[in-house]
Design an enzyme around this catalytic site. Sequence first.
Site: not given
Length: 316
Positions: A10-11, A127, A212, A274
């Site tokens: 996101g960042n 999520k 993702k 992740k």
Amino acid sequence: MSKIVVALGGNAILSKDASAEAQMKAVQKTAKELVNFIKNGDQLIITHGNGPQVGNLLLQQLAADSQANPAMPLDTCGAMTEGSIGYWFQNAMKQELLENGIDKDVISIITQTIVAEDDDAFDNPSKPIGPFYKESEVAELKAQHPDWKIVEDAGRGYRRVVPSPKPLEINEYRAIKQVVDAGIIPIVSGGGGIPVVKKGNQLIGKEAVIDKDFSASKIAQLIDADKLIILTSGGGIFYNYGKPDQVELSQVDVAELQTHIDANEFSKGSMMPKVKAAVDFVNHTGNPAVIGDLEDVKEIIAGTEGTTIVKQEVTA
Ligand SMILES: Nc1ncnc2c1ncn2[C@@H]1O[C@H](COP(=O)(O)OP(=O)(O)O)[C@@H](O)[C@H]1O
Ligand SMILES: NC(=O)OP(=O)(O)O
């Protein structure tokens, strides 16, 4: 030359300012990092998240008029963010390539991700999407939106959570493979891809947001990538994260990492997906995965930063 799938968090796209202008600026900064892979001679496949953006877009739907200007469902909002973020990346990457004298094309591909209709995730939203809220705001939000589930997100505040089924198949992977083979840089599976279920010849959108990192792992396997790199903020994988004795790993094998996954040591909404995605890629391909900081791309290429996850650790 390595074929590398890079997943961006996101960042890489959104900091505090959620305006299109600010997000485009952040993406331009990210493109400056990513171009180092191309300069290194690597073939890049880019994928990115959409958690903050799709949550914001859903909030904008609340202002929609139910008849003349109806609210869009979550799968369509997912597609909209795949399109907008894909546009920002496609635009920024091309400019960065040109500025480095590299003649390469970049294309974003609206990707549909096939999920199971009976995935447990549909009954257990997990999520995090949209903005962070303070604990003091949660009661009022729940009163306003009785259908929302709001949870604490990895010590960073409270967020709405939605279902996040596991990707089974990337519907467009054969086309993506051809684009990669043609030397074009594709931006794929944005926001994990649009969740769809297969009914005969039909793909039907589902109201969910796919992680993702899991989709990145899946697409990396399907296109025979040499490496999966997950770029985030803060660095690689830490044991005892946030505690005085936290330690960042430089290299770890899947067997060791699995014991820490089994012990539930990683935060559910942030590092756990992740780590699981990386382990899945390494287990299925034997190739390495790296989790590292977006600002350390040059060092990750040199192998001096980030956590590399390998099939089996080689001891001297
Ligand atoms: N064990 C851990 N090791 C490293 N970072 C962790 C760990 N647990 C939680 N984190 C946090 O997770 C963040 C990455 O997750 P997240 O922000 O959800 O990723 P994304 O960049 O994909 O949006 C890191 O910036 C860090 O703050
Ligand atoms: N879809 C998704 O995983 O988005 P984030 O990485 O932004 O959470």
